[in-house]
Motif scaffolding. Structure first.
Motif, PDB file in Angstrom:
ATOM      1  N   ASN A 105      -8.802  42.944 -17.107  1.00  0.00           N
ATOM      2  CA  ASN A 105      -7.529  42.831 -17.332  1.00  0.00           C
ATOM      3  C   ASN A 105      -7.480  42.547 -18.706  1.00  0.00           C
ATOM      4  O   ASN A 105      -6.363  42.356 -19.246  1.00  0.00           O
ATOM      5  CB  ASN A 105      -6.547  42.241 -16.608  1.00  0.00           C
ATOM      6  N   ARG A 106      -8.325  42.159 -19.531  1.00  0.00           N
ATOM      7  CA  ARG A 106      -8.721  41.530 -21.030  1.00  0.00           C
ATOM      8  C   ARG A 106      -7.893  40.105 -21.170  1.00  0.00           C
ATOM      9  O   ARG A 106      -7.433  39.717 -22.106  1.00  0.00           O
ATOM     10  CB  ARG A 106      -7.847  42.485 -21.877  1.00  0.00           C
ATOM     11  N   GLU A 107      -7.584  39.336 -19.866  1.00  0.00           N
ATOM     12  CA  GLU A 107      -7.213  38.257 -20.127  1.00  0.00           C
ATOM     13  C   GLU A 107      -8.299  37.070 -20.550  1.00  0.00           C
ATOM     14  O   GLU A 107      -7.975  35.886 -20.815  1.00  0.00           O
ATOM     15  CB  GLU A 107      -6.811  37.503 -18.599  1.00  0.00           C
ATOM     16  N   SER A 108      -9.434  37.615 -20.139  1.00  0.00           N
ATOM     17  CA  SER A 108     -10.854  36.594 -20.946  1.00  0.00           C
ATOM     18  C   SER A 108     -11.578  37.647 -21.478  1.00  0.00           C
ATOM     19  O   SER A 108     -12.062  38.480 -21.077  1.00  0.00           O
ATOM     20  CB  SER A 108     -11.278  35.908 -19.659  1.00  0.00           C
ATOM     21  N   ASP A 109     -12.292  37.111 -22.642  1.00  0.00           N
ATOM     22  CA  ASP A 109     -13.299  37.710 -23.385  1.00  0.00           C
ATOM     23  C   ASP A 109     -14.744  37.206 -22.717  1.00  0.00           C
ATOM     24  O   ASP A 109     -15.763  37.610 -23.240  1.00  0.00           O
ATOM     25  CB  ASP A 109     -13.392  37.117 -24.768  1.00  0.00           C
ATOM     26  N   GLY A 110     -14.899  36.475 -21.631  1.00  0.00           N
ATOM     27  CA  GLY A 110     -16.092  36.247 -20.986  1.00  0.00           C
ATOM     28  C   GLY A 110     -15.631  35.032 -20.136  1.00  0.00           C
ATOM     29  O   GLY A 110     -15.195  34.229 -20.443  1.00  0.00           O
ATOM     30  N   ILE A 111     -16.834  34.773 -19.069  1.00  0.00           N
ATOM     31  CA  ILE A 111     -16.615  33.665 -18.279  1.00  0.00           C
ATOM     32  C   ILE A 111     -18.141  33.052 -18.040  1.00  0.00           C
ATOM     33  O   ILE A 111     -19.124  33.966 -17.791  1.00  0.00           O
ATOM     34  CB  ILE A 111     -15.976  33.985 -17.082  1.00  0.00           C
ATOM     35  N   GLU A 112     -18.320  32.147 -17.894  1.00  0.00           N
ATOM     36  CA  GLU A 112     -19.396  31.279 -17.686  1.00  0.00           C
ATOM     37  C   GLU A 112     -19.157  29.993 -16.834  1.00  0.00           C
ATOM     38  O   GLU A 112     -18.396  29.125 -17.171  1.00  0.00           O
ATOM     39  CB  GLU A 112     -20.317  30.820 -18.959  1.00  0.00           C
TER      40      GLU A 112
ATOM     41  N   ASN B  46     -11.164  50.096 -24.744  1.00  0.00           N
ATOM     42  CA  ASN B  46     -10.723  49.568 -23.564  1.00  0.00           C
ATOM     43  C   ASN B  46     -11.798  48.992 -22.917  1.00  0.00           C
ATOM     44  O   ASN B  46     -13.062  49.574 -22.863  1.00  0.00           O
ATOM     45  CB  ASN B  46      -9.965  50.628 -22.930  1.00  0.00           C
ATOM     46  N   VAL B  47     -11.589  47.871 -22.144  1.00  0.00           N
ATOM     47  CA  VAL B  47     -12.474  47.448 -21.224  1.00  0.00           C
ATOM     48  C   VAL B  47     -12.716  48.149 -19.786  1.00  0.00           C
ATOM     49  O   VAL B  47     -11.564  48.250 -19.168  1.00  0.00           O
ATOM     50  CB  VAL B  47     -12.260  45.916 -20.899  1.00  0.00           C
ATOM     51  N   ASP B  48     -13.619  48.802 -19.478  1.00  0.00           N
ATOM     52  CA  ASP B  48     -13.752  49.509 -18.258  1.00  0.00           C
ATOM     53  C   ASP B  48     -14.722  48.965 -17.213  1.00  0.00           C
ATOM     54  O   ASP B  48     -15.104  49.513 -16.214  1.00  0.00           O
ATOM     55  CB  ASP B  48     -14.023  51.131 -18.577  1.00  0.00           C
ATOM     56  N   ARG B  49     -15.691  48.177 -17.938  1.00  0.00           N
ATOM     57  CA  ARG B  49     -16.738  47.639 -17.005  1.00  0.00           C
ATOM     58  C   ARG B  49     -17.122  46.176 -17.360  1.00  0.00           C
ATOM     59  O   ARG B  49     -16.526  45.768 -18.370  1.00  0.00           O
ATOM     60  CB  ARG B  49     -18.013  48.339 -17.138  1.00  0.00           C
ATOM     61  N   LEU B  50     -17.951  45.398 -16.548  1.00  0.00           N
ATOM     62  CA  LEU B  50     -18.283  44.198 -16.805  1.00  0.00           C
ATOM     63  C   LEU B  50     -19.658  44.013 -16.608  1.00  0.00           C
ATOM     64  O   LEU B  50     -19.967  44.639 -15.609  1.00  0.00           O
ATOM     65  CB  LEU B  50     -17.455  43.207 -16.391  1.00  0.00           C
ATOM     66  N   ILE B  51     -20.308  43.107 -17.198  1.00  0.00           N
ATOM     67  CA  ILE B  51     -21.858  42.781 -16.712  1.00  0.00           C
ATOM     68  C   ILE B  51     -21.881  41.467 -16.423  1.00  0.00           C
ATOM     69  O   ILE B  51     -21.317  40.577 -17.037  1.00  0.00           O
ATOM     70  CB  ILE B  51     -22.853  43.169 -18.022  1.00  0.00           C
ATOM     71  N   GLY B  52     -22.484  41.168 -15.149  1.00  0.00           N
ATOM     72  CA  GLY B  52     -22.614  39.870 -14.719  1.00  0.00           C
ATOM     73  C   GLY B  52     -24.080  39.568 -14.643  1.00  0.00           C
ATOM     74  O   GLY B  52     -24.777  40.136 -13.875  1.00  0.00           O
ATOM     75  N   MET B  53     -24.514  38.225 -15.081  1.00  0.00           N
ATOM     76  CA  MET B  53     -25.785  37.870 -14.688  1.00  0.00           C
ATOM     77  C   MET B  53     -25.760  36.410 -14.252  1.00  0.00           C
ATOM     78  O   MET B  53     -25.100  35.452 -14.711  1.00  0.00           O
ATOM     79  CB  MET B  53     -26.656  37.617 -16.234  1.00  0.00           C
ATOM     80  N   SER B  54     -26.466  36.289 -13.162  1.00  0.00           N
ATOM     81  CA  SER B  54     -26.549  35.048 -12.244  1.00  0.00           C
ATOM     82  C   SER B  54     -27.871  34.477 -12.298  1.00  0.00           C
ATOM     83  O   SER B  54     -28.820  35.190 -11.912  1.00  0.00           O
ATOM     84  CB  SER B  54     -25.980  35.274 -11.061  1.00  0.00           C
ATOM     85  N   VAL B  55     -28.192  33.282 -12.317  1.00  0.00           N
ATOM     86  CA  VAL B  55     -29.477  32.577 -12.158  1.00  0.00           C
ATOM     87  C   VAL B  55     -29.259  31.676 -10.984  1.00  0.00           C
ATOM     88  O   VAL B  55     -28.239  30.589 -10.796  1.00  0.00           O
ATOM     89  CB  VAL B  55     -29.870  31.646 -13.416  1.00  0.00           C
ATOM     90  N   ASP B  56     -30.062  31.599  -9.909  1.00  0.00           N
ATOM     91  CA  ASP B  56     -30.052  30.939  -8.711  1.00  0.00           C
ATOM     92  C   ASP B  56     -30.681  29.384  -9.158  1.00  0.00           C
ATOM     93  O   ASP B  56     -31.768  29.230  -9.485  1.00  0.00           O
ATOM     94  CB  ASP B  56     -30.815  31.609  -7.761  1.00  0.00           C
ATOM     95  N   ILE B  57     -29.339  28.413  -9.236  1.00  0.00           N
ATOM     96  CA  ILE B  57     -29.840  27.026  -9.460  1.00  0.00           C
ATOM     97  C   ILE B  57     -29.706  26.096  -8.297  1.00  0.00           C
ATOM     98  O   ILE B  57     -29.372  24.999  -8.473  1.00  0.00           O
ATOM     99  CB  ILE B  57     -28.902  26.510 -10.646  1.00  0.00           C
ATOM    100  N   THR B  58     -29.900  26.861  -7.245  1.00  0.00           N
ATOM    101  CA  THR B  58     -29.956  25.934  -5.896  1.00  0.00           C
ATOM    102  C   THR B  58     -30.717  24.914  -5.925  1.00  0.00           C
ATOM    103  O   THR B  58     -30.709  23.488  -5.793  1.00  0.00           O
ATOM    104  CB  THR B  58     -29.982  26.828  -4.893  1.00  0.00           C
TER     105      THR B  58
END
Length: 563
Positions: A355-362, A390-402
């Motif tokens: 919804n374009r409320e944020s330019d990225g989240i970490e 327009n923003v129509d997708r997002l890319i998420g990258m996660s690292v398992d830090i357990t």
């Protein structure tokens, strides 16, 4: 003596003779016949006088004009009386470029008459095209004794013909300038009516060969022939055609339908898609290779659509959640995550980006798996914009830090035992911080030196080239060169030993040209200075390099310095 009526400028000679015969009382036997002839001639005269065309009659033996209709004055812009008095005066109006041809045809005196197309010069300065047809008139013996004719103004037709020829020429030029193969096809018969040179190069057929073919002859299979692009087909489609050498050609065909002389036809613009297909195949191979690489990456990677549903995921993500990859596609995190609280948080963050409320989240997410074990993941999310921004997708990258988190907990429990080690680590971190700051300072200093030396050694020559006469492509290249100079390292001035850093910028440029083997005149011309100035700089270079008064070649000495 018999009296005859005086002939007017536009009266035919025969009419005068008939009127004389009627007035003669001695010719009783022919009176009635003459009266009838006079009536007929008057009717003919009324007809010719009302004609837009110029009607004329000429007697051969006496070379005189018997009659010319009044429209002569409109078409020629000359008086009829002038033509009666001087039968050749009409030739004075003939265009000089057409006069020889007119005279040649008139001299032939063809038995069937003549048909002439020529231009005349009007007194107002314009010119007209005329169609002048003459017909022989024979006497009782069959000899031609007169000519009658009709001259018609055909300027409009000639202008239309010229416009048509010009239009056809432009049509042909446009066809030849097209980068696509152009075919003109009859909708009803499927016959090819025309083809441009690009079509010949694409298919291998000559234009004459195309004219003997139908559109279906270009298709590769009978199924395609059944789908020939007639009036109800889409305006653009992708097909496979076959060339003269039986080569299969992938093409894209765009069509435009219209009426031509009452026939339904259409243009088919055929674009060779062979190169695009090769690129597409190459892209598919690269995508497949990239997919395999992503699958083996331990990072958890996914792509989500504008509804936060997964459209792409790698194998590491599926294994992390213990769900087959195909079951992840099309689902939101609310549908596959076990910890509902964390799933809600992840979903809210996804919507903020979409919804374009944020330019990225970490952030770091903590949740429990199906068996209740604690797990942590360091997640980075960024938006993907389409062509419209327009923003129509997002890319998420996660690292398992357990594992890291578990180790941090263990470190906290043994904090007292490892306090000394922690202090050492803090000191190390401080030293590293100082080192990093010093590295940043050295980096900045290096970049300043790079820019300074580029401006002194290279940019003057680039600017000199830029001020010369260059075309648009060369100017663009110079611009790219200037923008790329910032990335060039190891400037020339830093290559000199420390004791020679007192050289001025101009001395460095002169030294650089001497090292390149340039003579004094060339150096003066390149740098835009006088020959005496070059000699002065050479003198200063010898003094500063310690070879003043020595029999040492300056260029050899400059090239022998080791850096």
């Amino acid at each position: 003596m018999k009296k005859t009526k005086q002939r007017s400028a536009d009266s035919p000679c025969d009419l005068v003779e008939i009127e004389s015969r009627i007035a003669d009382p001695d010719v009783e036997s022919a009176r009635q016949e003459a009266v009838n002839s006079l009536f007929l001639l008057n009717k003919c005269r009324q007809l010719t006088d009302s004609m837009r065309q110029v009607f004329w009659m000429k007697e051969i033996n006496r070379n005189r004009v018997l009659y010319v209709s009044p429209s002569y004055e409109t078409v020629w812009g000359r008086a009829c009386a002038d033509l009666i008095d001087n039968p050749k005066s009409w030739l004075d109006s003939v265009h000089p470029e057409d006069l020889d041809n007119v005279m040649r045809i008139l001299s032939e005196r063809r038995a069937e008459g003549n048909r002439l197309e020529y231009r005349i010069m009007h007194p107002d300065g314009s010119h007209k095209w005329l169609l002048d047809r003459s017909f022989p008139m024979r006497d009782e013996a069959g000899e031609v004794y007169r000519y009658a004719g009709i001259a018609e103004d055909i300027s409009d037709r000639k202008h239309a013909e010229a416009a048509l020829l010009d239009s056809e020429q432009k049509y042909r030029e446009l066809q030849e300038m097209q980068s696509d193969a152009i075919l003109l096809i009859d909708d009803d018969t499927d016959r090819i009516l025309d083809a441009n040179p690009i079509a010949s190069r694409l298919y291998g057929y000559t234009r004459l060969e195309f004219l003997d073919m139908k559109q279906k002859d270009l298709f590769t299979t009978p199924d395609q022939a059944c789908e020939a692009p007639f009036r109800d087909s889409p305006e653009q489609s992708s097909l496979y055609h076959r060339g003269k050498d039986r080569t299969i050609i992938p093409v894209e065909v765009a069509r435009r339908h219209f009426l031509l002389h009452g026939r339904r036809v259409h243009y088919a613009a055929v674009r060779d898609m062979s190169e695009r297909h090769r690129l597409y195949d190459g892209c598919r191979e690269e995508q497949s290779c990239l997919k395999r690489i992503i699958d083996f990456d331990p990072t958890l990677i996914c792509v989500k659509d504008n509804e936060a549903r997964i459209v792409l995921a790698n194998r590491s993500l599926a294994e992390f959640f213990g769900i087959p990859m195909e079951e992840l596609i099309g689902k939101t995190v609310l549908e596959y995550a076990w910890d509902s609280g964390t799933a809600q948080r992840i979903y809210r963050d996804d919507l903020k980006i979409l919804n374009r409320e944020s330019d990225g989240i970490e952030d770091v997410y903590h949740f429990r798996d199906e068996s209740g074990r604690d797990q942590w993941a360091h997640v980075s999310k960024i938006p993907v914009r389409n062509c419209e921004g327009n923003v129509d997708r997002l890319i998420g990258m996660s690292v398992d830090i357990t594992e890291r988190k578990m180790m941090e907990k263990a470190l906290v429990r043994s904090e007292n035992e490892l306090s000394a080690r922690n202090r050492e680590l803090e000191e190390t971190n401080t030293a590293l911080h100082v080192l990093l700051k010093r590295m940043d300072r050295d980096k900045k200093e290096l970049m300043e030196n790079v820019l300074t030396n580029i401006q002194g050694l290279i940019l003057p020559y680039v600017e000199k080239l830029e001020s010369s006469r260059l075309d648009e492509v060369q100017k663009s290249c110079i611009g790219l060169l200037k923008s790329g100079l910032a990335e060039i390292g190891s400037p020339f001035i830093k290559r000199f030993p420390q004791k020679h850093t007192n050289l001025s910028a101009m001395e460095v440029r002169v030294a650089n040209l001497i090292k390149a083997g340039k003579g004094n005149k060339e150096i003066a011309q390149i740098l835009g200075i006088s020959l005496n100035t070059v000699m002065t700089h050479r003198y200063h270079l010898r003094a500063k390099l310690g070879v003043k008064g020595k029999k040492v070649n300056l260029g050899y000495h400059l090239n022998s310095i080791r850096f």
